[in-house]
Structures are given as structure tokens and as C-alpha cells.
Design a protein around this motif. Structure first.
Motif, PDB file in Angstrom:
ATOM      1  N   GLN A  41       0.839  -1.207   0.000  1.00 47.91           N
ATOM      2  CA  GLN A  41       0.000   0.000   0.000  1.00 47.91           C
ATOM      3  C   GLN A  41       0.875   1.258   0.000  1.00 47.91           C
ATOM      4  OE1 GLN A  41      -3.166   0.464  -0.552  1.00 47.91           O
ATOM      5  NE2 GLN A  41      -3.520  -1.731  -0.691  1.00 47.91           N
ATOM      6  N   GLN A  42       1.967   1.234   0.723  1.00 46.35           N
ATOM      7  CA  GLN A  42       2.902   2.358   0.740  1.00 46.35           C
ATOM      8  C   GLN A  42       3.462   2.594  -0.664  1.00 46.35           C
ATOM      9  OE1 GLN A  42       6.224   1.791   3.428  1.00 46.35           O
ATOM     10  NE2 GLN A  42       7.178   3.740   2.874  1.00 46.35           N
ATOM     11  N   PHE A  43       3.852   1.499  -1.322  1.00 48.62           N
ATOM     12  CA  PHE A  43       4.371   1.592  -2.684  1.00 48.62           C
ATOM     13  C   PHE A  43       3.308   2.159  -3.629  1.00 48.62           C
ATOM     14  CE2 PHE A  43       4.507  -0.185  -6.934  1.00 48.62           C
ATOM     15  CZ  PHE A  43       5.743   0.269  -7.373  1.00 48.62           C
ATOM     16  N   LEU A  44       2.098   1.632  -3.566  1.00 48.35           N
ATOM     17  CA  LEU A  44       1.026   2.084  -4.465  1.00 48.35           C
ATOM     18  C   LEU A  44       0.719   3.567  -4.262  1.00 48.35           C
ATOM     19  CD1 LEU A  44      -1.290  -1.044  -4.280  1.00 48.35           C
ATOM     20  CD2 LEU A  44      -0.015  -0.252  -6.295  1.00 48.35           C
ATOM     21  N   SER A  45       0.744   4.020  -3.029  1.00 41.28           N
ATOM     22  CA  SER A  45       0.510   5.441  -2.744  1.00 41.28           C
ATOM     23  C   SER A  45       1.634   6.301  -3.321  1.00 41.28           C
ATOM     24  CB  SER A  45       0.411   5.670  -1.233  1.00 41.28           C
ATOM     25  OG  SER A  45      -0.740   5.053  -0.727  1.00 41.28           O
ATOM     26  N   ALA A  46       2.865   5.857  -3.142  1.00 43.11           N
ATOM     27  CA  ALA A  46       4.011   6.608  -3.669  1.00 43.11           C
ATOM     28  C   ALA A  46       3.974   6.645  -5.195  1.00 43.11           C
ATOM     29  CB  ALA A  46       5.316   5.984  -3.177  1.00 43.11           C
ATOM     30  N   LEU A  47       3.630   5.530  -5.812  1.00 40.23           N
ATOM     31  CA  LEU A  47       3.539   5.473  -7.271  1.00 40.23           C
ATOM     32  C   LEU A  47       2.453   6.418  -7.779  1.00 40.23           C
ATOM     33  CD1 LEU A  47       4.350   4.216 -10.001  1.00 40.23           C
ATOM     34  CD2 LEU A  47       2.743   2.351  -9.510  1.00 40.23           C
ATOM     35  N   ALA A  48       1.303   6.404  -7.151  1.00 41.45           N
ATOM     36  CA  ALA A  48       0.209   7.286  -7.560  1.00 41.45           C
ATOM     37  C   ALA A  48       0.606   8.757  -7.415  1.00 41.45           C
ATOM     38  CB  ALA A  48      -1.045   6.987  -6.737  1.00 41.45           C
ATOM     39  N   GLU A  49       1.272   9.083  -6.327  1.00 35.25           N
ATOM     40  CA  GLU A  49       1.706  10.466  -6.097  1.00 35.25           C
ATOM     41  C   GLU A  49       2.735  10.897  -7.142  1.00 35.25           C
ATOM     42  OE1 GLU A  49       4.154  12.941  -2.712  1.00 35.25           O
ATOM     43  OE2 GLU A  49       2.790  11.351  -2.038  1.00 35.25           O
ATOM     44  N   MET A  50       3.700  10.028  -7.428  1.00 34.97           N
ATOM     45  CA  MET A  50       4.722  10.348  -8.409  1.00 34.97           C
ATOM     46  C   MET A  50       4.111  10.541  -9.803  1.00 34.97           C
ATOM     47  SD  MET A  50       8.058   8.210  -9.610  1.00 34.97           S
ATOM     48  CE  MET A  50       7.127   7.267 -10.778  1.00 34.97           C
ATOM     49  N   GLU A  51       3.210   9.647 -10.186  1.00 34.60           N
ATOM     50  CA  GLU A  51       2.587   9.747 -11.502  1.00 34.60           C
ATOM     51  C   GLU A  51       1.697  10.983 -11.614  1.00 34.60           C
ATOM     52  OE1 GLU A  51       0.922   5.815 -12.040  1.00 34.60           O
ATOM     53  OE2 GLU A  51       2.776   5.127 -13.011  1.00 34.60           O
ATOM     54  N   ALA A  52       1.033  11.372 -10.540  1.00 28.87           N
ATOM     55  CA  ALA A  52       0.221  12.591 -10.542  1.00 28.87           C
ATOM     56  C   ALA A  52       1.115  13.823 -10.719  1.00 28.87           C
ATOM     57  CB  ALA A  52      -0.584  12.697  -9.251  1.00 28.87           C
ATOM     58  N   THR A  53       2.258  13.812 -10.064  1.00 31.86           N
ATOM     59  CA  THR A  53       3.209  14.922 -10.196  1.00 31.86           C
ATOM     60  C   THR A  53       3.745  14.988 -11.625  1.00 31.86           C
ATOM     61  OG1 THR A  53       3.821  14.785  -7.872  1.00 31.86           O
ATOM     62  CG2 THR A  53       5.405  15.859  -9.344  1.00 31.86           C
ATOM     63  N   GLU A  54       4.130  13.848 -12.178  1.00 25.93           N
ATOM     64  CA  GLU A  54       4.638  13.814 -13.559  1.00 25.93           C
ATOM     65  C   GLU A  54       3.579  14.304 -14.539  1.00 25.93           C
ATOM     66  OE1 GLU A  54       7.860  10.135 -13.261  1.00 25.93           O
ATOM     67  OE2 GLU A  54       5.845   9.727 -14.029  1.00 25.93           O
ATOM     68  N   HIS A  55       2.331  13.889 -14.314  1.00 29.18           N
ATOM     69  CA  HIS A  55       1.231  14.305 -15.188  1.00 29.18           C
ATOM     70  C   HIS A  55       1.056  15.824 -15.132  1.00 29.18           C
ATOM     71  CE1 HIS A  55      -2.488  13.748 -17.432  1.00 29.18           C
ATOM     72  NE2 HIS A  55      -3.057  14.600 -16.596  1.00 29.18           N
ATOM     73  N   ALA A  56       1.056  16.383 -13.940  1.00 29.93           N
ATOM     74  CA  ALA A  56       0.900  17.831 -13.783  1.00 29.93           C
ATOM     75  C   ALA A  56       2.061  18.579 -14.443  1.00 29.93           C
ATOM     76  CB  ALA A  56       0.805  18.190 -12.302  1.00 29.93           C
ATOM     77  N   GLU A  57       3.270  18.050 -14.308  1.00 33.96           N
ATOM     78  CA  GLU A  57       4.440  18.674 -14.934  1.00 33.96           C
ATOM     79  C   GLU A  57       4.327  18.636 -16.457  1.00 33.96           C
ATOM     80  OE1 GLU A  57       7.668  16.450 -13.209  1.00 33.96           O
ATOM     81  OE2 GLU A  57       7.658  17.649 -11.361  1.00 33.96           O
ATOM     82  N   LEU A  58       3.831  17.514 -16.994  1.00 33.11           N
ATOM     83  CA  LEU A  58       3.662  17.397 -18.440  1.00 33.11           C
ATOM     84  C   LEU A  58       2.604  18.379 -18.946  1.00 33.11           C
ATOM     85  CD1 LEU A  58       4.265  16.042 -21.143  1.00 33.11           C
ATOM     86  CD2 LEU A  58       2.635  14.250 -20.511  1.00 33.11           C
ATOM     87  N   ILE A  59       1.494  18.482 -18.240  1.00 34.07           N
ATOM     88  CA  ILE A  59       0.440  19.422 -18.621  1.00 34.07           C
ATOM     89  C   ILE A  59       1.007  20.840 -18.663  1.00 34.07           C
ATOM     90  CG2 ILE A  59      -1.755  20.465 -17.884  1.00 34.07           C
ATOM     91  CD1 ILE A  59      -2.196  17.684 -18.942  1.00 34.07           C
ATOM     92  N   ALA A  60       1.758  21.214 -17.649  1.00 32.45           N
ATOM     93  CA  ALA A  60       2.351  22.551 -17.592  1.00 32.45           C
ATOM     94  C   ALA A  60       3.348  22.756 -18.730  1.00 32.45           C
ATOM     95  CB  ALA A  60       3.030  22.765 -16.243  1.00 32.45           C
ATOM     96  N   GLU A  61       4.129  21.734 -19.027  1.00 33.40           N
ATOM     97  CA  GLU A  61       5.135  21.837 -20.095  1.00 33.40           C
ATOM     98  C   GLU A  61       4.488  22.056 -21.461  1.00 33.40           C
ATOM     99  OE1 GLU A  61       8.451  19.077 -22.398  1.00 33.40           O
ATOM    100  OE2 GLU A  61       7.602  18.357 -20.510  1.00 33.40           O
ATOM    101  N   VAL A  62       3.483  21.262 -21.785  1.00 42.63           N
ATOM    102  CA  VAL A  62       2.895  21.354 -23.129  1.00 42.63           C
ATOM    103  C   VAL A  62       1.936  22.531 -23.269  1.00 42.63           C
ATOM    104  CG1 VAL A  62       3.205  18.900 -23.614  1.00 42.63           C
ATOM    105  CG2 VAL A  62       1.018  19.712 -22.708  1.00 42.63           C
ATOM    106  N   ALA A  63       1.464  23.080 -22.154  1.00 39.66           N
ATOM    107  CA  ALA A  63       0.508  24.193 -22.215  1.00 39.66           C
ATOM    108  C   ALA A  63       1.064  25.376 -22.989  1.00 39.66           C
ATOM    109  CB  ALA A  63       0.101  24.619 -20.809  1.00 39.66           C
ATOM    110  N   GLY A  64       2.347  25.624 -22.881  1.00 44.24           N
ATOM    111  CA  GLY A  64       2.947  26.760 -23.563  1.00 44.24           C
ATOM    112  C   GLY A  64       3.504  26.455 -24.941  1.00 44.24           C
ATOM    113  N   MET A  65       3.338  25.234 -25.405  1.00 47.70           N
ATOM    114  CA  MET A  65       3.918  24.843 -26.689  1.00 47.70           C
ATOM    115  C   MET A  65       2.967  25.148 -27.842  1.00 47.70           C
ATOM    116  SD  MET A  65       5.497  21.150 -25.547  1.00 47.70           S
ATOM    117  CE  MET A  65       6.518  20.828 -26.973  1.00 47.70           C
ATOM    118  N   GLU A  66       3.536  25.433 -28.994  1.00 43.64           N
ATOM    119  CA  GLU A  66       2.755  25.590 -30.221  1.00 43.64           C
ATOM    120  C   GLU A  66       2.166  24.233 -30.610  1.00 43.64           C
ATOM    121  OE1 GLU A  66       2.148  28.468 -31.914  1.00 43.64           O
ATOM    122  OE2 GLU A  66       3.175  29.476 -30.269  1.00 43.64           O
TER     123      GLU A  66
END
Length: 175
Positions: A41-66
Motif C-alpha cells: 500500500q505504501q508503494f502504491l501510494s508513492a507510485l500514484a503520487e509520483m505519476e500525478a506529479t509527472e502528469h501535472a508537470e507534463l500538462i504545464a510543459e505542453v501548455a505553452g507549446m505551439e
């Protein structure tokens, strides 16, 4: 199992490896051993948190792209399948065509080109952005992310900046 070390190594794992690790942890979370279940459960929580952070970073990165840069990033991150290449190539080769015409040129039946094309766009939505609104049941016109649609004639044409992006990826229209 040293769960902390496994969690620390997650950023270096491929999506396929993470998927398998998730499946293993889900299975382990049902263990009769409370320690193993808690670590899973600790692993699954950490994985979910990491993937949510990566997703948010990707959204922010592509938002400013042509749009063209988004297309290139999307299809480099998730390379097109042979079928997707056909969907793209047929539109590049046959601008101002109906879905039925494009479907027929691929060798399929019915008017399925736009459904498959739209699914391809939806699958890369995190990179490509939000689709235009539509009168479809879900209210989204995913094909419209990459292609222009003429309501009067029911014909599709690849958007010029998207066609230029696909040219950079090696797909060019025959015209």
C-alpha cells in the motif's frame, strides 16, 4: 522487500516496468502478512503520487507549446502504430475528403476513419490538448484537434501546422 529503495528507484523505471510493479503490489496488498500488505500500500501510494506529479508537470510543459511542437512531442512519446500511420497518411494524401472516402482508401468498410483518428487523438490528449466541442454524446470532437472539418461538405483536411509537424516526423502528403 526494502520498499523505500524501490520507491526511490521509480523515476528510473519505464512505464511498462511501473505497470508490472503496480500489478505485483496490488497482488501483494492482499497478502495475509500485514507487513507485506502495508508495504504494498505504501508503494502504491508513492507510485500514484509520483505519476500525478509527472502528469501535472507534463500538462504545464505542453501548455505553452505551439500545436506543431505538441504533435511532435506526442508522437515521439507515444510512437504511432502502423494503423495510426495509415490514418494520418491517408488524410495527408487526400485532403478535403469525407470519412467514408478516407475509410475506403485505407481498405476498410463504412465510415470508421474518423472514429479511429479521433481515438488516436484522444489517446494522446495529454500532449495535444483539449478537443473542440461537438454535438457528440461526450461533447468532444477529438479528430478536430489535428484536422479541420468542413460542416457544409463533411470533409476533413489536416491542419497546416499539424501537417508540417508530421512532415518533421517523416510523413508527407503525396501532393
Amino acid at each position: 522487500m526494502d520498499v523505500e529503495k524501490i520507491i526511490e528507484g521509480l523515476p528510473r523505471r519505464t512505464p511498462e516496468q511501473r505497470k508490472q510493479m503496480r500489478l505485483n503490489a496490488i497482488e501483494q496488498s492482499e497478502s495475509a502478512d500485514p507487513k507485506k500488505a502495508a508495504e504494498a500500500q505504501q508503494f502504491l501510494s508513492a507510485l500514484a503520487e509520483m505519476e500525478a506529479t509527472e502528469h501535472a508537470e507534463l500538462i504545464a510543459e505542453v501548455a505553452g507549446m505551439e500545436p506543431a511542437a505538441r504533435v511532435i512531442k506526442a508522437f515521439k512519446a507515444e510512437p504511432m502504430t502502423d494503423t495510426e500511420q495509415k490514418l494520418i497518411q491517408v488524410l495527408l494524401d487526400n485532403p478535403h475528403s469525407t470519412s467514408g472516402e478516407l475509410t475506403e482508401k485505407i481498405g476498410w468498410k463504412g465510415m470508421s476513419w474518423h472514429l479511429h483518428f479521433g481515438t488516436m487523438c484522444a489517446n494522446r490528449g495529454v500532449y495535444l490538448g483539449q478537443p473542440p466541442k461537438a454535438t457528440t454524446p461526450n461533447g468532444k470532437f477529438y479528430t478536430g484537434i489535428l484536422a479541420d472539418f468542413d460542416n457544409a461538405t463533411s470533409r476533413f483536411t489536416m491542419k497546416p501546422d499539424v501537417a508540417a509537424a508530421f512532415a518533421q516526423l517523416g510523413l508527407k502528403g503525396k501532393h
